[in-house]
Design a protein around this motif. Structure first.
Motif, PDB file in Angstrom:
ATOM      1  N   ILE A  12       0.836  -1.208   0.000  1.00  0.00           N
ATOM      2  CA  ILE A  12       0.000   0.000   0.000  1.00  0.00           C
ATOM      3  C   ILE A  12       0.866   1.252   0.000  1.00  0.00           C
ATOM      4  O   ILE A  12       0.638   2.188  -0.774  1.00  0.00           O
ATOM      5  N   ASN A  13       1.893   1.289   0.851  1.00  0.00           N
ATOM      6  CA  ASN A  13       2.710   2.492   0.983  1.00  0.00           C
ATOM      7  C   ASN A  13       3.570   2.769  -0.229  1.00  0.00           C
ATOM      8  O   ASN A  13       3.841   3.937  -0.539  1.00  0.00           O
ATOM      9  N   TRP A  14       4.058   1.736  -0.923  1.00  0.00           N
ATOM     10  CA  TRP A  14       5.011   1.951  -2.005  1.00  0.00           C
ATOM     11  C   TRP A  14       4.432   1.764  -3.397  1.00  0.00           C
ATOM     12  O   TRP A  14       5.067   2.151  -4.382  1.00  0.00           O
ATOM     13  N   VAL A  15       3.258   1.165  -3.529  1.00  0.00           N
ATOM     14  CA  VAL A  15       2.671   0.961  -4.849  1.00  0.00           C
ATOM     15  C   VAL A  15       1.368   1.740  -4.999  1.00  0.00           C
ATOM     16  O   VAL A  15       1.206   2.524  -5.931  1.00  0.00           O
ATOM     17  N   VAL A  16       0.448   1.539  -4.087  1.00  0.00           N
ATOM     18  CA  VAL A  16      -0.877   2.131  -4.238  1.00  0.00           C
ATOM     19  C   VAL A  16      -0.869   3.632  -3.978  1.00  0.00           C
ATOM     20  O   VAL A  16      -1.372   4.416  -4.796  1.00  0.00           O
ATOM     21  N   LYS A  17      -0.319   4.057  -2.865  1.00  0.00           N
ATOM     22  CA  LYS A  17      -0.383   5.476  -2.492  1.00  0.00           C
ATOM     23  C   LYS A  17       0.300   6.417  -3.483  1.00  0.00           C
ATOM     24  O   LYS A  17      -0.311   7.418  -3.882  1.00  0.00           O
ATOM     25  N   PRO A  18       1.527   6.151  -3.927  1.00  0.00           N
ATOM     26  CA  PRO A  18       2.145   7.096  -4.859  1.00  0.00           C
ATOM     27  C   PRO A  18       1.400   7.212  -6.185  1.00  0.00           C
ATOM     28  O   PRO A  18       1.217   8.313  -6.712  1.00  0.00           O
ATOM     29  N   PHE A  19       0.951   6.077  -6.742  1.00  0.00           N
ATOM     30  CA  PHE A  19       0.269   6.138  -8.030  1.00  0.00           C
ATOM     31  C   PHE A  19      -1.128   6.747  -7.909  1.00  0.00           C
ATOM     32  O   PHE A  19      -1.563   7.501  -8.786  1.00  0.00           O
ATOM     33  N   SER A  20      -1.820   6.453  -6.823  1.00  0.00           N
ATOM     34  CA  SER A  20      -3.135   7.075  -6.648  1.00  0.00           C
ATOM     35  C   SER A  20      -2.983   8.576  -6.414  1.00  0.00           C
ATOM     36  O   SER A  20      -3.778   9.373  -6.918  1.00  0.00           O
ATOM     37  N   MET A  21      -1.952   8.986  -5.677  1.00  0.00           N
ATOM     38  CA  MET A  21      -1.718  10.417  -5.473  1.00  0.00           C
ATOM     39  C   MET A  21      -1.304  11.086  -6.769  1.00  0.00           C
ATOM     40  O   MET A  21      -1.695  12.227  -7.030  1.00  0.00           O
ATOM     41  N   ALA A  22      -0.525  10.400  -7.604  1.00  0.00           N
ATOM     42  CA  ALA A  22      -0.140  10.970  -8.897  1.00  0.00           C
ATOM     43  C   ALA A  22      -1.372  11.212  -9.753  1.00  0.00           C
ATOM     44  O   ALA A  22      -1.506  12.271 -10.387  1.00  0.00           O
ATOM     45  N   LEU A  23      -2.279  10.260  -9.777  1.00  0.00           N
ATOM     46  CA  LEU A  23      -3.509  10.416 -10.556  1.00  0.00           C
ATOM     47  C   LEU A  23      -4.364  11.551 -10.007  1.00  0.00           C
ATOM     48  O   LEU A  23      -4.800  12.434 -10.764  1.00  0.00           O
ATOM     49  N   LEU A  24      -4.587  11.559  -8.700  1.00  0.00           N
ATOM     50  CA  LEU A  24      -5.415  12.609  -8.103  1.00  0.00           C
ATOM     51  C   LEU A  24      -4.788  13.997  -8.257  1.00  0.00           C
ATOM     52  O   LEU A  24      -5.468  14.958  -8.602  1.00  0.00           O
ATOM     53  N   ALA A  25      -3.489  14.089  -8.021  1.00  0.00           N
ATOM     54  CA  ALA A  25      -2.821  15.396  -8.097  1.00  0.00           C
ATOM     55  C   ALA A  25      -2.809  15.931  -9.515  1.00  0.00           C
ATOM     56  O   ALA A  25      -3.088  17.111  -9.739  1.00  0.00           O
ATOM     57  N   SER A  26      -2.504  15.067 -10.482  1.00  0.00           N
ATOM     58  CA  SER A  26      -2.461  15.564 -11.863  1.00  0.00           C
ATOM     59  C   SER A  26      -3.842  15.997 -12.329  1.00  0.00           C
ATOM     60  O   SER A  26      -3.982  17.039 -12.979  1.00  0.00           O
ATOM     61  N   GLU A  27      -4.863  15.233 -12.003  1.00  0.00           N
ATOM     62  CA  GLU A  27      -6.217  15.633 -12.388  1.00  0.00           C
ATOM     63  C   GLU A  27      -6.632  16.916 -11.669  1.00  0.00           C
ATOM     64  O   GLU A  27      -7.234  17.807 -12.265  1.00  0.00           O
ATOM     65  N   PHE A  28      -6.319  17.006 -10.414  1.00  0.00           N
ATOM     66  CA  PHE A  28      -6.712  18.174  -9.637  1.00  0.00           C
ATOM     67  C   PHE A  28      -6.020  19.435 -10.142  1.00  0.00           C
ATOM     68  O   PHE A  28      -6.662  20.457 -10.378  1.00  0.00           O
TER      69      PHE A  28
END
Length: 96
Positions: free
Chosen positions: A54-70
């Motif tokens: 979760i900490n090294w795979v899910v969180k960074p990629f989900s944050m990348a998606l959310l941040a870029s869209e936002f």
């Protein structure tokens, strides 16, 4: 402040010894629990593996998606593309 001074005057050294002993005794069960948990980690590593995934795979990629869209959609009129990239990179680092 008066209560502390009164306790010190009435009980003195005995009160200090009791409170010091309580602090030492309270930490001992926690130390034993942590030590036994670390020893038993190899027997059941599922919790550690899920946390690492979760900490090294899910969180960074989900944050990348959310941040870029936002930053590219919501704030597109307020910031440039280069700033959006930098803000997105900052969000990814904070998510890790």
């Amino acid at each position: 402040m008066q209560v502390k001074d009164t306790v010190k005057e009435e009980y003195g050294e005995a009160a200090r010894r009791v409170t010091t002993a309580r602090r030492k005794d309270a930490a001992e069960p926690v130390r034993r629990w942590v030590a036994s948990s670390v020893r038993n980690l190899g027997k059941r590593p599922a919790g550690l593996l899920v946390t690492l995934f979760i900490n090294w795979v899910v969180k960074p990629f989900s944050m990348a998606l959310l941040a870029s869209e936002f930053f590219r959609v919501v704030f597109a009129h307020f910031i440039t593309g280069a700033e959006a990239d930098q803000y997105s990179a900052g969000c990814i680092i904070l998510a890790s």
